[in-house]
Design an enzyme around this catalytic site. Structure first.
Site, PDB file in Angstrom:
ATOM      1  N   ASP A 126       0.830  -1.210   0.000  1.00  0.00           N
ATOM      2  CA  ASP A 126       0.000   0.000   0.000  1.00  0.00           C
ATOM      3  C   ASP A 126       0.865   1.261   0.000  1.00  0.00           C
ATOM      4  O   ASP A 126       2.108   1.184  -0.002  1.00  0.00           O
ATOM      5  CB  ASP A 126      -0.927  -0.064   1.224  1.00  0.00           C
ATOM      6  CG  ASP A 126      -2.305   0.508   0.955  1.00  0.00           C
ATOM      7  OD1 ASP A 126      -2.447   1.313   0.024  1.00  0.00           O
ATOM      8  OD2 ASP A 126      -3.237   0.157   1.704  1.00  0.00           O
ATOM      9  N   GLU A 183      -1.100   1.789  -5.152  1.00  0.00           N
ATOM     10  CA  GLU A 183      -0.710   3.199  -5.064  1.00  0.00           C
ATOM     11  C   GLU A 183      -1.845   4.104  -5.512  1.00  0.00           C
ATOM     12  O   GLU A 183      -1.682   5.318  -5.564  1.00  0.00           O
ATOM     13  CB  GLU A 183       0.578   3.345  -5.904  1.00  0.00           C
ATOM     14  CG  GLU A 183       1.281   4.652  -5.875  1.00  0.00           C
ATOM     15  CD  GLU A 183       0.797   5.577  -6.971  1.00  0.00           C
ATOM     16  OE1 GLU A 183       1.207   6.739  -6.968  1.00  0.00           O
ATOM     17  OE2 GLU A 183      -0.024   5.155  -7.832  1.00  0.00           O
ATOM     18  N   ASP A 217     -10.031   3.480  -3.547  1.00  0.00           N
ATOM     19  CA  ASP A 217     -10.759   2.281  -3.100  1.00  0.00           C
ATOM     20  C   ASP A 217     -12.177   2.222  -3.669  1.00  0.00           C
ATOM     21  O   ASP A 217     -12.884   3.222  -3.718  1.00  0.00           O
ATOM     22  CB  ASP A 217     -10.867   2.271  -1.570  1.00  0.00           C
ATOM     23  CG  ASP A 217      -9.519   2.013  -0.922  1.00  0.00           C
ATOM     24  OD1 ASP A 217      -8.503   1.992  -1.643  1.00  0.00           O
ATOM     25  OD2 ASP A 217      -9.484   1.855   0.307  1.00  0.00           O
TER      26      ASP A 217
HETATM   27  C1  GLA Z   1      -6.010   1.210   1.507  1.00  0.00           C
HETATM   28  C2  GLA Z   1      -6.135   0.233   0.340  1.00  0.00           C
HETATM   29  C3  GLA Z   1      -7.263  -0.739   0.636  1.00  0.00           C
HETATM   30  C4  GLA Z   1      -6.975  -1.491   1.936  1.00  0.00           C
HETATM   31  C5  GLA Z   1      -6.754  -0.513   3.075  1.00  0.00           C
HETATM   32  C6  GLA Z   1      -6.223  -1.198   4.324  1.00  0.00           C
HETATM   33  O1  GLA Z   1      -7.144   2.023   1.617  1.00  0.00           O
HETATM   34  O2  GLA Z   1      -6.361   0.916  -0.848  1.00  0.00           O
HETATM   35  O3  GLA Z   1      -7.434  -1.658  -0.430  1.00  0.00           O
HETATM   36  O4  GLA Z   1      -5.842  -2.305   1.757  1.00  0.00           O
HETATM   37  O5  GLA Z   1      -5.812   0.499   2.722  1.00  0.00           O
HETATM   38  O6  GLA Z   1      -6.009  -0.312   5.373  1.00  0.00           O
END
Ligand code: GLA
Length: 406
Positions: free
Chosen positions: A160, A193, A216
Site C-alpha cells: 500500500d 498506489e 478504493d
Molecule cells: C487502503 C487500500 C485498501 C486497503 C486498506 C487497508 O485504503 O487501498 O485496499 O488495503 O488500505 O487499510
C-alpha cells in the site's frame, strides 16, 4: 587436410560466436524468481472489503476451506490474501510482530494451512512508515520483511501507499520488488498506489504484477462522494470503471491494471448490478479478487463468482484488456479480443429503464458483411449466427455478455 581445416575454422567461428553473443542473449532473459508470475490476472480472495481490520487465524482458515468447498478453487480462485491489521509492532531486532491474539500460531501456520489445500497465501504491507490502518509499514525494512515473508511461504504481497510523505513511488516499488526477489521466492507484487503517480506507466518496468489504477472501491453502483473527513472519495463501481478508459494498452501477461477488488456479495448492490460488476471486471482483464464472506454465499452470488464462461474471458491467455468502443448516453459497448480471434462483448445499460443495445461488427473490428456465431455467457446458450450486428434488450443496470466468433 582441406576438410580438416574447414572443420577447424568452422569450430573457431562457432565458438567465438557463442562467446560473443550467447552471454548477451542469456543476459536478456529475465531469470529472477518472479519472472513468470501472473501470466493471467490473479484470482483469489482478500479480507479487506468485508472484514476490514477484523482478521484472525480462524476466519482466514475457514475462508480458505470455503474457497475449496464452494467450488471457487475449481473455478480458478487461488490466492487467500490477508489485508491490513495482521501486524502490531516491531521487536527489538525490528522484525515485524504478528498480532498474537488474532494469529496465535503465527503466519507460517496460516500459510501452511492454505498451502495444504492447494491454494496460495498472500499478505499486505505498505511502502511507507505505517499501513493505512496505522500498523507498522515496510519503509526501511524491505529486505528484512521479504526474508520473513519468504520464510512464511508468502506467494503474494499487496503493498500500500499510506504514510509515504515525500517518497518516490516508482523507486519505492522497485525497491520492494528487488527485496522480494532477493529472498529467492516467487512472490506476486500487487502495487496499491491508487493511480496517483500513474503506475501503469512504470509498474511493469519495476516488476509489479498488478497496480491499482484508482482509489478504493465502495460497494455501490456509481458516484464518487467525499468521505466525512473531506478526503476523496467513496467511489462506486461504475465510477471506477470510467477511470479505466485509456489504460488498456498498459496491461498484458504478467502486468495488469487493477480496478480494485470485487464487492460481489457484500450487500450494497443488487444481483443484477453485481453481475454487471463481474462482467466488466472480466472484460477489463482485471484481477478477480473476491471480497465477500464465502462461508455463507447465496446461490445467486455463488453463480456470479463461479461463472466459468465469464472467468474464461478474464483469463484468456492473449491477455488483452477490453475497451469501451461505443457510448450512447447510458448505453455502452465494451469489447475484449480473445486469443482465438473472437471477441467478448459486454452490452451495458447504465440507465434506469430497459433499452436495446447493439454490438456492431465494425465496433468489434470485424467487417460488417461477415456472419458470426453469438453465445450468451450468462444464459450459457448459443444464440445463432448474426450478420453485421447483434442487438438485445438490456435491463436497467444490467448487462448482456456474449462472445462473437466469425
Ligand atoms: C487502503 C487500500 C485498501 C486497503 C486498506 C487497508 O485504503 O487501498 O485496499 O488495503 O488500505 O487499510
Amino acid at each position: 587436410m582441406k576438410t580438416k581445416h574447414l572443420v577447424a575454422a568452422s569450430l573457431f567461428f562457432l565458438s567465438s560466436f557463442m562467446m560473443e553473443f550467447v552471454p548477451g542473449l542469456l543476459a536478456q532473459e529475465n531469470t529472477s524468481p518472479s519472472a513468470h508470475l501472473a501470466l493471467t490476472p490473479p484470482m483469489g480472495w482478500n479480507s479487506w472489503n468485508k472484514f476490514a481490520c477484523n482478521v484472525s487465524e480462524d476466519m482466514i482458515k475457514n475462508m480458505a476451506d470455503a474457497v475449496v468447498k464452494s467450488g471457487m478453487k475449481d473455478a480458478g480462485y487461488q490466492y487467500v490474501n490477508i489485508d491490513d491489521c495482521w501486524q502490531v509492532s516491531r521487536d527489538a531486532n525490528a522484525n515485524i510482530v504478528v498480532d498474537p491474539q488474532r494469529f496465535p500460531h503465527g503466519m507460517k501456520a496460516v500459510g501452511d494451512y492454505i498451502h495444504s489445500l492447494g491454494l496460495k497465501f498472500g499478505v499486505y504491507s505498505d511502502a511507507g512508515s505505517k499501513t493505512c490502518a496505522g500498523r507498522p509499514g515496510g519503509l526501511g525494512h524491505e529486505y528484512q520483511d521479504a526474508i520473513q515473508y519468504a520464510a512464511w511461504g508468502v506467494d503474494y504481497l499487496k503493498y500500500d501507499w499510506c504514510s509515504t510523505t515525500t517518497q518516490d513511488a516508482r523507486a519505492s516499488y522497485a525497491n520492494i520488488r528487488a527485496a522480494l526477489d532477493a529472498s529467492g521466492r516467487a512472490i506476486v507484487l500487487s502495487i496499491c498506489e491508487w493511480g496517483t503517480a500513474k503506475p501503469w506507466l512504470w509498474g511493469k518496468e519495476v516488476g509489479g504484477n498488478l497496480w491499482r489504477s484508482t482509489g478504493d472501491i465502495t460497494d455501490k453502483w456509481t458516484g464518487a462522494t467525499k468521505w466525512p473527513d473531506g478526503s476523496c472519495c467513496s467511489t462506486g463501481m461504475l465510477s471506477i470503471v470510467d477511470q479505466q478508459v485509456g489504460l488498456a494498452s498498459y496491461a498484458g501477461p504478467g502486468h495488469w491494471n487493477d480496478p480494485d477488488m470485487l464487492e460481489v456479495g457484500n450487500g450494497g448492490m443488487t444481483d443484477i448490478e453485481y453481475r454487471s460488476h463481474f462482467s466488466l471486471w472480466a472484460i477489463l482483464a482485471a484481477p478477480l479478487i473476491a471480497g465477500n464472506d464465502l462461508r455463507d454465499m447465496r446461490p445467486e452470488i455463488h453463480d456470479i463468482l463461479t461463472n466459468k464462461e465469464v472467468i474464461a474471458v478474464d483469463q484468456d491467455s492473449l491477455g488483452r484488456e477490453g475497451e469501451r468502443v461505443r457510448k450512447n448516453g447510458d448505453a455502452e459497448v465494451w469489447v475484449k479480443q480473445l486469443k482465438d480471434g473472437s471477441r467478448a462483448v459486454v452490452l451495458l445499460n447504465r440507465g434506469s429503464a430497459e433499452q436495446e443495445i447493439s454490438a456492431r461488427w465494425e465496433d468489434l473490428g470485424y467487417p460488417g458483411a461477415i456472419s458470426a456465431s453469438v453465445r450468451d455467457l450468462w444464459q450459457h446458450k448459443d444464440l445463432g449466427k448474426f450478420t453485421g450486428k447483434f442487438s438485445a434488450p438490456v435491463v436497467s443496470h444490467g448487462v448482456v455478455m456474449i462472445t462473437v466468433k466469425p
